[in-house]
Design an enzyme around this catalytic site. Structure first.
Site, short mmCIF file in Angstrom:
data_model
loop_
_atom_site.label_atom_id
_atom_site.label_comp_id
_atom_site.label_asym_id
_atom_site.label_seq_id
_atom_site.Cartn_x
_atom_site.Cartn_y
_atom_site.Cartn_z
N SER A 16 0.80 -1.22 0.00
CA SER A 16 0.00 0.00 0.00
C SER A 16 0.84 1.28 0.00
O SER A 16 1.65 1.51 -0.90
CB SER A 16 -0.94 -0.07 1.21
OG SER A 16 -1.76 1.03 1.25
N ASP A 21 -3.53 6.41 -2.80
CA ASP A 21 -2.33 5.81 -2.22
C ASP A 21 -1.75 4.77 -3.20
O ASP A 21 -2.27 4.59 -4.31
CB ASP A 21 -2.60 5.22 -0.83
CG ASP A 21 -3.36 3.92 -0.88
OD1 ASP A 21 -4.07 3.69 -1.87
OD2 ASP A 21 -3.27 3.13 0.08
C1 LIG Z 1 -3.64 5.83 11.52
C2 LIG Z 1 -3.73 5.13 10.24
O1 LIG Z 1 -3.85 5.77 9.20
N1 LIG Z 1 -3.68 3.79 10.29
C3 LIG Z 1 -3.75 2.95 9.08
C4 LIG Z 1 -2.66 1.91 9.07
O2 LIG Z 1 -2.86 1.05 10.17
P1 LIG Z 1 -1.97 1.04 11.49
O3 LIG Z 1 -2.43 -0.17 12.22
O4 LIG Z 1 -2.27 2.33 12.17
O5 LIG Z 1 -0.53 0.98 11.03
O6 LIG Z 1 -2.76 1.16 7.87
C5 LIG Z 1 -3.99 0.42 7.76
C6 LIG Z 1 -3.91 -0.39 6.48
O7 LIG Z 1 -3.81 0.42 5.36
C7 LIG Z 1 -5.17 1.37 7.79
O8 LIG Z 1 -6.34 0.62 7.77
C8 LIG Z 1 -5.10 2.24 9.03
O9 LIG Z 1 -6.10 3.20 9.01
MG LIG Z 2 -3.69 1.18 0.41
#
Ligand SMILES: CC(=O)N[C@H]1[C@@H](OP(=O)(O)O)O[C@H](CO)[C@@H](O)[C@@H]1O
Ligand SMILES: [Mg+2]
Length: 552
Positions: free
Chosen positions: A68, A284
């Site tokens: 991603s 993204d």
């Molecule tokens: C604060 C933030 O943007 N967190 C993101 C990020 O997750 P984290 O668990 O915070 O690393 O990546 C995920 C997958 O893309 C998305 O679902 C989520 O919203």
């Molecule tokens: Mg993505």
């Protein structure tokens, strides 16, 4: 497990030794790590995908190679279930176990035990199908090969490689295949473009300009979205679109893309003073997130950010308007649910509540939001970072279909509202958040309303916020509760966070371990940008004191 199956697994697994000294885990959105250590994980997840297909009676399963918005040298793997949604969470522990099995023998033993427990037929009598997709990362090609080897080491399993596609396209295809619908990439583009055109044709005619809102410039994060948006652009003449950062020269996600724009609140590379006031959007790296922005004049690259919460608000408003055109006192009233996470700006939640909508919170990660949204007739979910969609229940769609075929005694206005909701259900991806379909829906609604991006942005004013990351010795030491808004462990930290936050008007702050990066995230909101920054910085310091490398 018969002998043929056992020896196939043992043999192929011997070519994929796991990386030494690294424990991998299925995080917020699958496994992610530096691409150089992922061969073995992806191979093993290929096996898992084939088992999942066997378990679900031969349904098509998706396997996507992407990291991603992460840096180009990273990669990752995630699985789509037959519905097109994320794989059931029940299987995540098995994914963790096999990813970390130290050698082929223990891997085969784990598979054997799991297959027995889950009643998965491993006698070669059943077929399994896995669709593969990857983003534009250079490491994708060899990882797809590893996935194929994993899939093909399950007797009766077939891998179909869809090549470079967006994550939401793969999820869409999986869902469509399992519903017996048209499921090719061309079908995807056809469905999106025809339902977009339908929404545009249903805009009440006003005199003059048929596209009052001017052009849109899209930053494609130097990723897969650029090429795909170009295809859509060629199919749509009602959209004045300029595509930038489609990957010809820049590096994936470097100074570009939705995550960068949303977190840093600055314009992506390739945007500047010449773009002041123009409606811009950012995707993204795998095109499942979307944010909008405008470049501020003399703002030193600063932007007005129109984030996922505002996209959610625009969608919710439109859906609500269409439903109110249809509403009859004694008739069925569809239940609408709006799903957010703790990262949603407090002002958005207030706005949605004021619209009279039911707002529900879940932990971070699409797997949680999506599941919640499915509980409603119309479930609208978005993460602040721009990942989200609108889900329509079968029950609601059947009702809508009934209204579509109603005698002409209903008013033209009602017929049009029915047609609009129907078109939205075709346009917006029912499997997962999709930047391309989301972008088309935003554009259609803005044209419908005759709104500029500034008018849209005025729906409410974001509370100033700040997000920080803290590197700690062991992020799993942070355990949260109440949809991640409160820390249970380590003891004492939540009280200390409260003591800081209380000092600031409209202060709100929470911390949680990231599920995709090796960090603890800090999010703070307050009345002014300075105070939001202060809260975030103080809490980040606190996290470091409790958990950092220097903590005793
Ligand atoms: C604060 C933030 O943007 N967190 C993101 C990020 O997750 P984290 O668990 O915070 O690393 O990546 C995920 C997958 O893309 C998305 O679902 C989520 O919203
Ligand atoms: Mg993505």
């Amino acid at each position: 497990m018969n002998e043929q199956q056992r020896s196939m697994l043992l043999q192929s697994a011997s070519s994929f030794p796991p990386p030494k000294g690294t424990k991998l885990s299925y995080g917020t959105a699958g496994f992610r790590a530096d691409a150089s250590i992922l061969q073995s994980t992806v191979f093993r997840i290929g096996i898992l995908a084939a088992l999942r297909s066997l378990k679900t009676g031969g349904a098509v399963i998706g396997l996507m190679i992407t990291a991603s918005h992460n840096k180009v040298s990273d990669n990752g793997v995630k699985i789509a279930d037959p519905s097109g949604g994320m794989i059931t969470q029940d299987w995540e522990p098995f994914a963790d176990c096999i990813a970390n099995a130290p050698d082929p023998e223990s891997l085969v033993q784990l598979i054997n035990e799991f297959a027995k427990k889950e009643n998965i037929p491993l006698d070669g009598a059943k077929t399994a199908t896995v669709l593969l997709g990857r983003d534009t990362r250079p490491s994708g090609e060899s990882l797809v090969k590893a996935a194929k080897q994993g899939i093909c080491s399950v007797v009766g399993a077939v891998a179909t490689d869809m090549g470079i596609i967006t994550t939401p396209q793969l999820h869409w295809m999986v869902r469509a295949r399992n519903k017996g619908l048209k499921a090719s990439e061309l079908d995807y583009f056809e469905q999106l473009s025809s339902s977009f055109r339908c929404l545009i044709d249903l805009i009440p005619k006003k005199s003059g300009d048929n596209n009052p809102i001017g052009k849109l410039i899209v930053d494609c994060a130097n990723g897969v979205g650029g090429e795909k948006l170009q295809v859509l652009k060629e199919k749509l003449n009602g959209l004045h679109l300029e595509i930038r950062n489609s990957g010809e020269s820049g590096i994936l996600n470097e100074g570009v893309g939705a995550d960068y724009v949303q977190k840093e609140k600055v314009a992506p590379q390739g945007f500047g003073p010449a773009d002041v006031g123009i409606r811009c959007a950012s995707l993204d790296g795998d095109a499942d997130r979307l944010v909008y922005f405008t470049v501020i004049s003399n703002g030193n690259n600063k932007i007005n950010l129109v984030d996922g919460d505002k996209i959610l608000s625009l969608f919710a408003l439109f859906i609500k308007d269409q439903l109110s055109i249809l509403s009859d006192k004694n008739e069925y009233q569809p239940r609408v649910g709006v799903v957010q996470t703790a990262y949603a700006n407090g002002a958005s939640t207030k706005y949605l509540n004021q619209l009279g909508l039911e707002v529900i919170f879940t932990p971070t990660g699409v797997k949680y939001l999506h599941g919640k949204a499915e509980e409603y007739d119309i479930g609208i979910y978005f993460e602040a970072n721009g990942h989200g969609t609108i889900l329509f229940s079968e029950h609601f769609l059947n009702w809508l279909e009934g209204r579509k075929n109603e005698p002409s005694s209903t008013t033209k206005e009602k017929q049009n509202a029915v047609k609009r909701l129907w078109a939205v259900s075709k346009l917006i991806n029912q499997a997962v958040g999709d930047a391309l379909s989301g972008l088309l829906l935003v554009e259609a609604i803005l044209q419908h309303m005759g709104w500029s991006v500034d008018k849209w942005n005025e729906l409410y004013h974001d509370l100033p916020s700040r997000q920080l990351k803290v590197k700690v010795a062991d992020r799993s030491a942070v355990v949260t509760t109440y949809a991640e808004t409160s820390v249970e462990k380590p003891p004492g930290i939540q009280e200390a966070i409260n003591a800081i936050t209380e000092k600031y008007p409209e202060g709100r702050c929470f911390v949680r371990p990231s599920g995709t990066e090796d960090v603890v995230r800090v999010y703070a909101e307050a009345k002014t940008q300075e105070t939001a920054d202060e809260v975030a910085a103080s809490v980040a310091k606190l996290v470091d004191q409790f958990l950092g490398f220097t903590a005793s």
